[in-house]
Design a protein around this motif. Structure first.
Motif, PDB file in Angstrom:
ATOM      1  N   ASP A  80       0.802  -1.224   0.000  1.00  0.00           N
ATOM      2  CA  ASP A  80       0.000   0.000   0.000  1.00  0.00           C
ATOM      3  C   ASP A  80       0.836   1.275   0.000  1.00  0.00           C
ATOM      4  OD1 ASP A  80       0.962  -0.196   2.583  1.00  0.00           O
ATOM      5  OD2 ASP A  80      -0.994  -0.547   3.495  1.00  0.00           O
ATOM      6  N   HIS A  81       2.110   1.157  -0.375  1.00  0.00           N
ATOM      7  CA  HIS A  81       2.973   2.327  -0.575  1.00  0.00           C
ATOM      8  C   HIS A  81       3.680   2.185  -1.922  1.00  0.00           C
ATOM      9  CE1 HIS A  81       2.487   2.448   3.819  1.00  0.00           C
ATOM     10  NE2 HIS A  81       2.772   3.733   3.741  1.00  0.00           N
ATOM     11  N   ASP A  82       4.079   3.328  -2.482  1.00  0.00           N
ATOM     12  CA  ASP A  82       4.830   3.314  -3.738  1.00  0.00           C
ATOM     13  C   ASP A  82       6.288   2.936  -3.512  1.00  0.00           C
ATOM     14  OD1 ASP A  82       2.619   4.294  -5.286  1.00  0.00           O
ATOM     15  OD2 ASP A  82       3.044   6.305  -4.499  1.00  0.00           O
ATOM     16  N   ALA A  83       6.806   3.240  -2.325  1.00  0.00           N
ATOM     17  CA  ALA A  83       8.223   3.015  -2.039  1.00  0.00           C
ATOM     18  C   ALA A  83       8.399   2.699  -0.566  1.00  0.00           C
ATOM     19  CB  ALA A  83       9.050   4.244  -2.417  1.00  0.00           C
ATOM     20  N   VAL A  84       9.528   2.068  -0.250  1.00  0.00           N
ATOM     21  CA  VAL A  84       9.908   1.817   1.131  1.00  0.00           C
ATOM     22  C   VAL A  84      11.390   2.141   1.249  1.00  0.00           C
ATOM     23  CG1 VAL A  84      10.292  -0.657   0.664  1.00  0.00           C
ATOM     24  CG2 VAL A  84       9.930   0.129   3.015  1.00  0.00           C
ATOM     25  N   PHE A  85      11.775   2.755   2.373  1.00  0.00           N
ATOM     26  CA  PHE A  85      13.128   3.304   2.505  1.00  0.00           C
ATOM     27  C   PHE A  85      13.686   2.965   3.876  1.00  0.00           C
ATOM     28  CE2 PHE A  85      16.167   6.739   3.377  1.00  0.00           C
ATOM     29  CZ  PHE A  85      16.898   6.775   2.200  1.00  0.00           C
ATOM     30  N   GLY A  86      14.908   2.404   3.887  1.00  0.00           N
ATOM     31  CA  GLY A  86      15.598   2.095   5.132  1.00  0.00           C
ATOM     32  C   GLY A  86      16.817   2.979   5.288  1.00  0.00           C
ATOM     33  N   PRO A  87      16.784   4.001   6.133  1.00  0.00           N
ATOM     34  CA  PRO A  87      17.927   4.905   6.293  1.00  0.00           C
ATOM     35  C   PRO A  87      19.071   4.258   7.064  1.00  0.00           C
ATOM     36  CG  PRO A  87      16.219   5.473   7.865  1.00  0.00           C
ATOM     37  CD  PRO A  87      15.652   4.366   7.004  1.00  0.00           C
ATOM     38  N   ALA A  88      20.276   4.696   6.788  1.00  0.00           N
ATOM     39  CA  ALA A  88      21.470   4.215   7.489  1.00  0.00           C
ATOM     40  C   ALA A  88      22.045   5.334   8.354  1.00  0.00           C
ATOM     41  CB  ALA A  88      22.517   3.728   6.495  1.00  0.00           C
ATOM     42  N   THR A  89      22.737   4.949   9.407  1.00  0.00           N
ATOM     43  CA  THR A  89      23.259   5.928  10.351  1.00  0.00           C
ATOM     44  C   THR A  89      24.352   6.798   9.746  1.00  0.00           C
ATOM     45  OG1 THR A  89      24.794   4.269  11.223  1.00  0.00           O
ATOM     46  CG2 THR A  89      22.703   4.520  12.366  1.00  0.00           C
ATOM     47  N   GLY A 140      24.147   8.286   6.959  1.00  0.00           N
ATOM     48  CA  GLY A 140      23.537   9.238   6.037  1.00  0.00           C
ATOM     49  C   GLY A 140      23.107   8.635   4.717  1.00  0.00           C
ATOM     50  N   GLY A 141      23.383   7.352   4.517  1.00  0.00           N
ATOM     51  CA  GLY A 141      22.970   6.671   3.298  1.00  0.00           C
ATOM     52  C   GLY A 141      21.674   5.906   3.521  1.00  0.00           C
ATOM     53  N   PHE A 142      21.562   4.772   2.857  1.00  0.00           N
ATOM     54  CA  PHE A 142      20.390   3.928   3.077  1.00  0.00           C
ATOM     55  C   PHE A 142      20.783   2.469   2.889  1.00  0.00           C
ATOM     56  CE2 PHE A 142      20.349   5.366  -1.345  1.00  0.00           C
ATOM     57  CZ  PHE A 142      20.084   4.230  -2.086  1.00  0.00           C
ATOM     58  N   TRP A 143      20.102   1.602   3.640  1.00  0.00           N
ATOM     59  CA  TRP A 143      20.426   0.172   3.582  1.00  0.00           C
ATOM     60  C   TRP A 143      19.399  -0.609   2.777  1.00  0.00           C
ATOM     61  CZ3 TRP A 143      16.918  -3.257   5.715  1.00  0.00           C
ATOM     62  CH2 TRP A 143      15.990  -2.732   6.627  1.00  0.00           C
ATOM     63  N   LEU A 144      18.256  -0.011   2.503  1.00  0.00           N
ATOM     64  CA  LEU A 144      17.220  -0.675   1.719  1.00  0.00           C
ATOM     65  C   LEU A 144      16.421   0.358   0.951  1.00  0.00           C
ATOM     66  CD1 LEU A 144      14.820  -3.542   2.729  1.00  0.00           C
ATOM     67  CD2 LEU A 144      13.842  -1.374   1.925  1.00  0.00           C
ATOM     68  N   LEU A 145      16.059  -0.012  -0.268  1.00  0.00           N
ATOM     69  CA  LEU A 145      15.139   0.785  -1.067  1.00  0.00           C
ATOM     70  C   LEU A 145      14.206  -0.171  -1.789  1.00  0.00           C
ATOM     71  CD1 LEU A 145      14.228   3.542  -2.215  1.00  0.00           C
ATOM     72  CD2 LEU A 145      15.879   3.210  -4.059  1.00  0.00           C
ATOM     73  N   GLY A 146      12.924   0.109  -1.726  1.00  0.00           N
ATOM     74  CA  GLY A 146      11.949  -0.694  -2.440  1.00  0.00           C
ATOM     75  C   GLY A 146      11.046   0.192  -3.270  1.00  0.00           C
ATOM     76  N   LEU A 147      10.705  -0.265  -4.459  1.00  0.00           N
ATOM     77  CA  LEU A 147       9.845   0.495  -5.362  1.00  0.00           C
ATOM     78  C   LEU A 147       8.784  -0.421  -5.948  1.00  0.00           C
ATOM     79  CD1 LEU A 147      12.640   2.460  -7.256  1.00  0.00           C
ATOM     80  CD2 LEU A 147      11.007   3.442  -5.632  1.00  0.00           C
ATOM     81  N   ARG A 148       7.543   0.032  -5.891  1.00  0.00           N
ATOM     82  CA  ARG A 148       6.467  -0.767  -6.474  1.00  0.00           C
ATOM     83  C   ARG A 148       6.611  -0.823  -7.991  1.00  0.00           C
ATOM     84  NH1 ARG A 148       0.400   0.915  -5.161  1.00  0.00           N
ATOM     85  NH2 ARG A 148       1.070   0.409  -3.049  1.00  0.00           N
ATOM     86  N   ARG A 149       6.950   0.313  -8.593  1.00  0.00           N
ATOM     87  CA  ARG A 149       7.185   0.363 -10.037  1.00  0.00           C
ATOM     88  C   ARG A 149       8.523   1.061 -10.277  1.00  0.00           C
ATOM     89  NH1 ARG A 149       1.795   1.419  -9.298  1.00  0.00           N
ATOM     90  NH2 ARG A 149       0.338  -0.041 -10.300  1.00  0.00           N
ATOM     91  N   PRO A 150       9.603   0.316 -10.392  1.00  0.00           N
ATOM     92  CA  PRO A 150      10.927   0.919 -10.547  1.00  0.00           C
ATOM     93  C   PRO A 150      11.012   1.853 -11.741  1.00  0.00           C
ATOM     94  CG  PRO A 150      11.144  -1.393 -10.009  1.00  0.00           C
ATOM     95  CD  PRO A 150       9.677  -1.150 -10.263  1.00  0.00           C
ATOM     96  N   ASP A 151      11.752   2.942 -11.547  1.00  0.00           N
ATOM     97  CA  ASP A 151      11.984   3.948 -12.578  1.00  0.00           C
ATOM     98  C   ASP A 151      13.418   4.429 -12.421  1.00  0.00           C
ATOM     99  OD1 ASP A 151      12.157   6.149 -14.211  1.00  0.00           O
ATOM    100  OD2 ASP A 151      10.443   7.205 -13.348  1.00  0.00           O
ATOM    101  N   PRO A 152      14.282   4.213 -13.426  1.00  0.00           N
ATOM    102  CA  PRO A 152      15.685   4.632 -13.300  1.00  0.00           C
ATOM    103  C   PRO A 152      15.853   6.095 -12.917  1.00  0.00           C
ATOM    104  CG  PRO A 152      15.412   3.251 -15.238  1.00  0.00           C
ATOM    105  CD  PRO A 152      14.027   3.526 -14.720  1.00  0.00           C
ATOM    106  N   ALA A 153      14.917   6.949 -13.327  1.00  0.00           N
ATOM    107  CA  ALA A 153      15.028   8.371 -13.016  1.00  0.00           C
ATOM    108  C   ALA A 153      14.981   8.646 -11.518  1.00  0.00           C
ATOM    109  CB  ALA A 153      13.911   9.151 -13.717  1.00  0.00           C
ATOM    110  N   ARG A 154      14.467   7.710 -10.749  1.00  0.00           N
ATOM    111  CA  ARG A 154      14.421   7.884  -9.298  1.00  0.00           C
ATOM    112  C   ARG A 154      15.791   7.699  -8.651  1.00  0.00           C
ATOM    113  NH1 ARG A 154       9.653  10.338  -7.731  1.00  0.00           N
ATOM    114  NH2 ARG A 154       7.911   9.465  -8.919  1.00  0.00           N
ATOM    115  N   LEU A 155      16.757   7.148  -9.406  1.00  0.00           N
ATOM    116  CA  LEU A 155      18.076   6.855  -8.845  1.00  0.00           C
ATOM    117  C   LEU A 155      19.233   7.497  -9.592  1.00  0.00           C
ATOM    118  CD1 LEU A 155      16.715   3.434  -8.460  1.00  0.00           C
ATOM    119  CD2 LEU A 155      18.286   4.090  -6.659  1.00  0.00           C
ATOM    120  N   LEU A 156      19.150   7.579 -10.908  1.00  0.00           N
ATOM    121  CA  LEU A 156      20.273   8.069 -11.695  1.00  0.00           C
ATOM    122  C   LEU A 156      20.620   9.506 -11.300  1.00  0.00           C
ATOM    123  CD1 LEU A 156      19.363   6.636 -15.216  1.00  0.00           C
ATOM    124  CD2 LEU A 156      21.149   5.833 -13.645  1.00  0.00           C
ATOM    125  N   GLY A 157      21.887   9.727 -11.014  1.00  0.00           N
ATOM    126  CA  GLY A 157      22.351  11.053 -10.647  1.00  0.00           C
ATOM    127  C   GLY A 157      22.339  11.344  -9.169  1.00  0.00           C
TER     128      GLY A 157
END
Length: 215
Positions: free
Chosen positions: A126-135, A137-154
Motif C-alpha cells: 500500500d505504498h509506492d516506495a519503502v526506505f531504510g535509512p542508514a546511520t 547518512g545513506g540507506f540500507w534498503l530501497l523498495g519500489l512498487r514500479r521501478p523507474d531509473p530516473a528515481r536513482l540516476l544522478g
C-alpha cells in the motif's frame, strides 16, 4: 507477509583489495574480504528465509564460484559505472524479468533479518516506495512498487547526504520508512553491527580476528 515482491541483493564478489577497503587497516585485505563474504552470507540467509516472488543476486562479476550455496537465487550481472547506475539498472533488470515490486539491499548490513525484509515487502502493498535509512547518512534498503531509473540516476552516492538526496527523488510517492540501521564501513561500525547481531557469521568472523586496534 507477502510473496508478491522480488528481493534483490546488490553485491561485490568478496575479493581481497576489492571489498571493505575501509577495514584495511587494521585488517588485511584478505581478512576484510573474509568479513565481506560472511556479511554476504548472512544477507543471503535472511533473504532466503523471507517469502518473495523471486530472489536475485546482482553481482559485479558473474563468472566465478557460486556464492548462493544452494539458496534460491537467480544470478544477474550488474550494469553501469557509478553506484547510482548499478542500483538503477538492478531495479530495472529485475522488473523486466517479472512485473512485480522490487526491494533492494546491499551486503553491508549482516544484522538484516527476515522480519525487517518482510516489513519492507508488506509496505509495498500500500505504498509506492519503502526506505531504510542508514546511520552514516545513506540507506540500507530501497523498495519500489514500479521501478523507474530516473528515481536513482544522478543521486550522489557514498556521502553523508545520500539518503536525503534519495528521499528527495521519491517526492510524489507514498514512502514507508523502516528503522535506521548501521552499515559496515570501518572497524568501529563493524564492531557495532557485530554487537547488534552476535549470532551471525559476520560477528563470529570478527571475533576470530580479535581486536584490530591491538595489532
Amino acid at each position: 507477509m507477502t510473496d508478491r515482491t522480488q528481493i534483490v541483493v546488490l553485491a561485490k564478489r568478496p575479493r581481497p583489495g576489492r571489498v571493505k577497503t575501509r577495514l584495511t587497516p587494521p585488517y588485511t585485505p584478505e581478512e576484510a574480504a573474509a568479513l565481506a563474504a560472511c556479511a554476504l552470507d548472512d544477507t543471503l540467509d535472511a533473504v532466503a528465509a523471507t517469502p518473495a516472488a523471486a530472489r536475485l543476486l546482482a553481482l559485479d562479476e558473474v563468472a566465478g564460484p557460486d556464492l548462493t550455496a544452494g539458496r534460491p537465487f537467480e544470478l544477474i550481472g550488474q550494469r553501469g559505472d557509478g553506484l547510482d547506475e548499478r542500483l538503477a539498472w538492478a531495479f530495472q533488470d529485475a522488473y523486466a524479468r517479472r512485473r512485480a515490486p522490487v526491494v533492494l539491499v546491499g551486503m553491508d548490513s549482516p544484522q538484516l533479518t527476515p522480519a525487517l525484509l518482510a516489513e519492507a515487502t508488506v509496505a509495498l502493498d500500500d505504498h509506492d516506495a519503502v526506505f531504510g535509512p542508514a546511520t552514516d547518512g545513506g540507506f540500507w534498503l530501497l523498495g519500489l512498487r514500479r521501478p523507474d531509473p530516473a528515481r536513482l540516476l544522478g543521486v550522489p552516492m557514498s556521502t553523508p547526504g545520500t539518503g536525503a538526496a534519495q528521499l528527495r527523488r521519491l517526492r510524489g510517492l507514498s514512502v514507508a520508512m523502516l528503522p535506521r540501521l548501521t552499515d559496515v564501513d570501518d572497524e568501529a561500525s563493524a564492531r557495532e553491527v557485530a554487537g547488534q547481531a552476535p549470532h551471525t557469521r559476520f560477528a563470529a568472523a570478527l571475533s576470530r580476528l580479535g581486536a584490530g586496534a591491538a595489532r
